[in-house]
Scaffold this motif. Sequence first.
Motif, short mmCIF file in Angstrom:
data_model
loop_
_atom_site.label_atom_id
_atom_site.label_comp_id
_atom_site.label_asym_id
_atom_site.label_seq_id
_atom_site.Cartn_x
_atom_site.Cartn_y
_atom_site.Cartn_z
N ILE A 1 0.85 -1.19 0.00
CA ILE A 1 0.00 0.00 0.00
C ILE A 1 0.88 1.24 0.00
CG2 ILE A 1 -1.71 1.33 1.27
CD1 ILE A 1 -2.88 -1.22 2.34
N SER A 2 0.84 2.00 -1.08
CA SER A 2 1.64 3.21 -1.18
C SER A 2 0.92 4.38 -0.55
CB SER A 2 1.95 3.52 -2.66
OG SER A 2 0.75 3.66 -3.40
N LEU A 3 1.67 5.36 -0.11
CA LEU A 3 1.08 6.50 0.59
C LEU A 3 0.19 7.34 -0.33
CD1 LEU A 3 4.09 7.61 2.79
CD2 LEU A 3 2.03 6.41 3.52
N ASP A 4 0.49 7.35 -1.63
CA ASP A 4 -0.33 8.16 -2.53
C ASP A 4 -1.70 7.53 -2.81
OD1 ASP A 4 0.76 6.09 -3.97
OD2 ASP A 4 1.04 7.26 -5.79
N GLN A 5 -1.85 6.24 -2.45
CA GLN A 5 -3.14 5.56 -2.61
C GLN A 5 -3.66 5.02 -1.27
OE1 GLN A 5 -1.91 2.60 -5.51
NE2 GLN A 5 -2.73 3.83 -7.19
N PHE A 6 -3.17 5.63 -0.22
CA PHE A 6 -3.40 5.13 1.13
C PHE A 6 -4.90 5.00 1.47
CE2 PHE A 6 -4.04 6.64 5.59
CZ PHE A 6 -3.69 5.47 6.22
N GLU A 7 -5.64 6.07 1.38
CA GLU A 7 -7.04 6.06 1.80
C GLU A 7 -7.87 5.11 0.94
OE1 GLU A 7 -8.90 9.81 2.38
OE2 GLU A 7 -7.23 10.65 3.53
N THR A 8 -7.66 5.14 -0.37
CA THR A 8 -8.40 4.27 -1.28
C THR A 8 -8.13 2.80 -0.98
OG1 THR A 8 -8.29 5.93 -3.04
CG2 THR A 8 -8.80 3.68 -3.70
N SER A 9 -6.87 2.46 -0.70
CA SER A 9 -6.51 1.07 -0.42
C SER A 9 -7.14 0.58 0.89
CB SER A 9 -4.98 0.93 -0.35
OG SER A 9 -4.39 1.24 -1.60
N ASN B 294 -12.58 -5.90 -0.68
CA ASN B 294 -12.17 -5.98 -2.09
C ASN B 294 -10.71 -6.39 -2.20
OD1 ASN B 294 -14.74 -5.11 -2.90
ND2 ASN B 294 -14.13 -2.95 -2.77
N TYR B 295 -10.43 -7.62 -1.81
CA TYR B 295 -9.07 -8.15 -1.89
C TYR B 295 -9.13 -9.67 -1.92
CZ TYR B 295 -9.61 -9.07 3.14
OH TYR B 295 -10.06 -9.52 4.36
N GLN B 296 -7.98 -10.27 -2.21
CA GLN B 296 -7.86 -11.72 -2.10
C GLN B 296 -6.61 -12.05 -1.28
OE1 GLN B 296 -7.67 -13.16 -6.11
NE2 GLN B 296 -5.67 -12.24 -6.53
N LEU B 297 -6.51 -13.29 -0.85
CA LEU B 297 -5.38 -13.70 -0.03
C LEU B 297 -4.39 -14.52 -0.86
CD1 LEU B 297 -7.15 -14.75 3.30
CD2 LEU B 297 -6.06 -12.57 2.73
N SER B 298 -3.14 -14.20 -0.70
CA SER B 298 -2.07 -14.95 -1.35
C SER B 298 -1.37 -15.78 -0.28
CB SER B 298 -1.07 -13.99 -2.00
OG SER B 298 0.03 -14.68 -2.56
N LYS B 299 -1.51 -17.10 -0.37
CA LYS B 299 -0.91 -17.99 0.63
C LYS B 299 0.58 -18.13 0.37
CE LYS B 299 -4.98 -20.77 1.75
NZ LYS B 299 -5.00 -20.34 3.16
N ARG B 300 1.40 -17.77 1.33
CA ARG B 300 2.85 -17.79 1.17
C ARG B 300 3.49 -18.85 2.06
NH1 ARG B 300 4.65 -13.24 -1.65
NH2 ARG B 300 2.85 -12.43 -2.81
#
Length: 287
Positions: free
Chosen positions: A98-106, A114-120
């Motif tokens: 999450i970048s600071l310029d897109q902070f609030e939207t993210s 509105n996301y998915q999980l990446s199993k690592r």
Amino acid sequence: MKVAIYGQIQNDLNTHTFHSLVSILKSYDVTVLVEQNFYNLMSADEPFETYKELDSSYSLLISIGGDGTILRAVTLIRNSGIPIVGINTGRLGFLATISLDQFETSIEQLLNGNYQLSKRRLLSVSTSIPNKDIEHTNFALNEITVSRKNTTSMITVETHLNSEYLTSYWADGLILSTPTGSTGYSLSCGGPVITPESKNFVLTPIAPHNLNARPLVINDDTIVKLKVTGREKEYLISLDSRIVTLPNVCVVTVKKAEFYINLVELEDKSFLKTIRKKLLWGEDQRN
């Protein structure tokens, strides 16, 4: 919804990001808890609930910092399955997406699901001589590295894969990396980039003194045994950013851990988009 906040460093940027994050979370009626040490660093004017350990009652952990902060947060999450996402106030931000310029939207995307999980996949470590530091936190998300200590001389790393002898690397050290860590230290030493869903690890020697010692991709079911010899009586082993000293007589066994870490992947933050943006993948100024 119960959200944990974690960070390691107090500075103006982290403080501003922290207060902005809390403001957004509270506007969504989210229960916010702050890691105890980070709360003390923030010296927040308003009181917050704090935590020292995490359990499965948390819906999400949000880290404030760089990739190193995410790696440290993983030691709190352990096998709880809590999803983790990072706000990048550091440098590269390969894991903290999450970048600071897109902070609030993210953050709004997160809270709206509105996301998915990446199993690592992670690596787990055991040693032939018990070590309390490794026993307490014996796993790593990025890589396990053995390296020389207190010497400019190279070390020899005798390496076995599933009990079969592979070779003895004569080098400054040896990295065993996960797909997640393949874009980190291993990459800087000439290792390949591996996509997160790949069921592989990679062995990457550090500054080997022979031309035919190259990175080797192995199946993630492989059990790797490492024995170090050299002029010094001790060597270093690092689990991500955590460093422990071991005697040369100590044999290290590394295999895949029995649990995953769930990294949050926002809709516009896929792995392929990240390597294009952060690593300038395939970029050619002539085209």
